[in-house]
Design an enzyme around this catalytic site. Structure first.
Site, PDB file in Angstrom:
ATOM      1  N   GLN A  80       0.842  -1.315   0.104  1.00 13.57           N
ATOM      2  CA  GLN A  80       0.082  -0.108   0.081  1.00 13.57           C
ATOM      3  C   GLN A  80       0.965   1.497  -0.035  1.00 13.57           C
ATOM      4  OE1 GLN A  80      -2.840  -0.431   3.343  1.00 13.57           O
ATOM      5  NE2 GLN A  80      -3.776  -1.984   2.626  1.00 13.57           N
ATOM      6  N   HIS A 145      -1.147   0.124   5.777  1.00 14.34           N
ATOM      7  CA  HIS A 145      -1.755   1.233   6.458  1.00 14.34           C
ATOM      8  C   HIS A 145      -0.933   2.258   6.640  1.00 14.34           C
ATOM      9  CE1 HIS A 145      -5.123  -1.587   8.544  1.00 14.34           C
ATOM     10  NE2 HIS A 145      -5.054  -1.844   7.082  1.00 14.34           N
ATOM     11  N   GLU A 238     -15.946   3.742   8.881  1.00 11.64           N
ATOM     12  CA  GLU A 238     -16.698   4.730   9.757  1.00 11.64           C
ATOM     13  C   GLU A 238     -16.488   6.002   8.873  1.00 11.64           C
ATOM     14  OE1 GLU A 238     -15.679   2.988  14.107  1.00 11.64           O
ATOM     15  OE2 GLU A 238     -15.138   4.914  13.295  1.00 11.64           O
ATOM     16  N   TYR A 259      -9.949  -9.990  10.978  1.00 14.52           N
ATOM     17  CA  TYR A 259     -10.058 -10.783   9.931  1.00 14.52           C
ATOM     18  C   TYR A 259     -10.154 -12.209  10.101  1.00 14.52           C
ATOM     19  CZ  TYR A 259      -9.175  -6.610   7.093  1.00 14.52           C
ATOM     20  OH  TYR A 259      -9.244  -5.440   6.437  1.00 14.52           O
TER      21      TYR A 259
END
Length: 365
Positions: A80, A145, A238, A259
């Protein structure tokens, strides 16, 4: 030398069967972009687009894609990680400053989220005097992340969203920057009214903490407040309005599950923690968002447009004050990484793919 990816006639994508009346028509402005991530518009309507492998390009309204802009910092382009968001300074017309967030490599195979700024030269071919003004601490191994979105507040301070680097518990520790929203001045210094300034053992850049991985953030024009959409685990994305010094609960609470199937207490079990405005289960995987202001879609004024990776389109959220009044899906059939509004009020979106594209959404009529 420029590359041209404009498709003849601006290819129209098929509208979904569930489209609402008046759904926008979708054109492909340019393709051939390698995992495009961030999108910002210059005053003349040219788009600055980041590519995750570490390139910044200019895309004109008629689809011309420039060679990579020089002066971009070296990035950690794994999983990522890579070159992430791009925003213009509020005084861009005078300063020509451009801000970038990115995964910055450290010693060994470590990395962390960082923010750099540079001056875009007059012909747009290079960033000059590029400098890193913020580095997330600590640098860690792994490519998960990083966040990260950038949003300038009306007071000129810069919000930086991060991720907890898939480490969970450090999001509860204000002695590091993991899983936080940060607030810094335009030069990277710390505003003295930040909530943790002067607190021993706390990072003074922190605005709020207890976040998981925030890849969507925008300032609400009517009050200048920061809103974010952050990714949950299995369920529980959210919509939040971060407040100074508040703990948003990850990983103590979540609307989703781990997970591996392990349960996580729901947020109402901890009323001492900041609650969310809205949650999505199943997830939409929010990435990129903007409060719509423009003449192209007058009925959407003040709505939030959120890019959806799992949702494969744009999620339009209607608000009534601090409450979600309605939600609509614009199905684009592709993972959407970022959403932005051009100076003419037309919506643009980036698709997340090795052969990614810049899309333009116009009114159906």
């Amino acid at each position: 030398m420029r590359r041209r990816f404009l498709l003849s006639g601006a290819a129209l994508l098929a509208l979904p069967a569930i489209a609402q009346p008046g759904a926008p028509r979708v054109e492909t402005v340019a393709g051939g972009l390698a995992h495009p991530w961030g999108l910002a518009f210059l005053p003349d309507g040219t788009a600055l687009v980041t590519e995750r492998p570490g390139r910044l390009r200019r895309v004109t309204p008629d689809g011309e894609v420039s060679d990579p802009v020089r002066g971009v910092p070296r990035v950690f382009a794994e999983e990522q990680g890579g070159l992430l968001d791009v925003v213009l300074a509020p005084d861009f017309a005078e300063s020509r400053r451009v801000y970038l967030s990115f995964a910055e490599p450290g010693e060994g195979n470590t990395a962390s989220t960082a923010v750099a700024r540079g001056r875009l030269n007059q012909d747009g071919t290079a960033l000059e005097d590029t400098e890193v003004i913020f580095r997330q601490q600590p640098k860690l191994e792994g490519g998960m992340h990083f966040g990260s979105r950038l949003a300038f507040a009306p007071d000129g301070n810069l919000f930086v969203t991060t991720g907890e680097r898939f480490r969970f518990d450090p999001a509860q520790d204000v002695s590091d920057h993991l899983g936080t929203v940060l607030r810094i001045a335009a030069d990277g210094s710390v505003p003295q009214d930040n909530p943790f300034v002067g607190r021993q053992g706390a990072r003074p850049e922190i605005w709020s903490y207890g976040h998981r991985n925030i890849q969507a953030a925008a300032i609400r024009p009517e009050d200048g407040a920061l809103w974010i959409a952050e990714m949950g685990p299995r369920g529980g994305d959210e919509l939040n309005r971060p407040e100074a010094g508040r703990n948003h609960g990850w990983p103590l609470v979540s609307w989703g599950q781990h997970y591996d199937g392990r349960d996580i207490p729901d947020p109402p079990t901890r009323p001492d923690l900041a609650g969310s405005i809205h949650q999505w289960t199943p997830v939409i995987s929010p990435s990129g968002m903007v409060f719509y202001q423009g003449s192209a879609f007058p009925d959407w004024q003040g709505d939030i447009l959120i890019g959806g990776l799992s949702a494969r389109g744009i999620v339009r959220v209607e608000l009534d004050g601090q409450r979600v009044r309605g939600e609509h899906r614009i199905d684009l059939g592709r993972r959407i990484r970022d959403v932005a509004v051009a100076p003419d009020g037309v919506i643009h979106a980036l698709t997340d793919a090795e052969d990614g594209a810049l899309l333009r959404l116009r009114p159906a009529d």
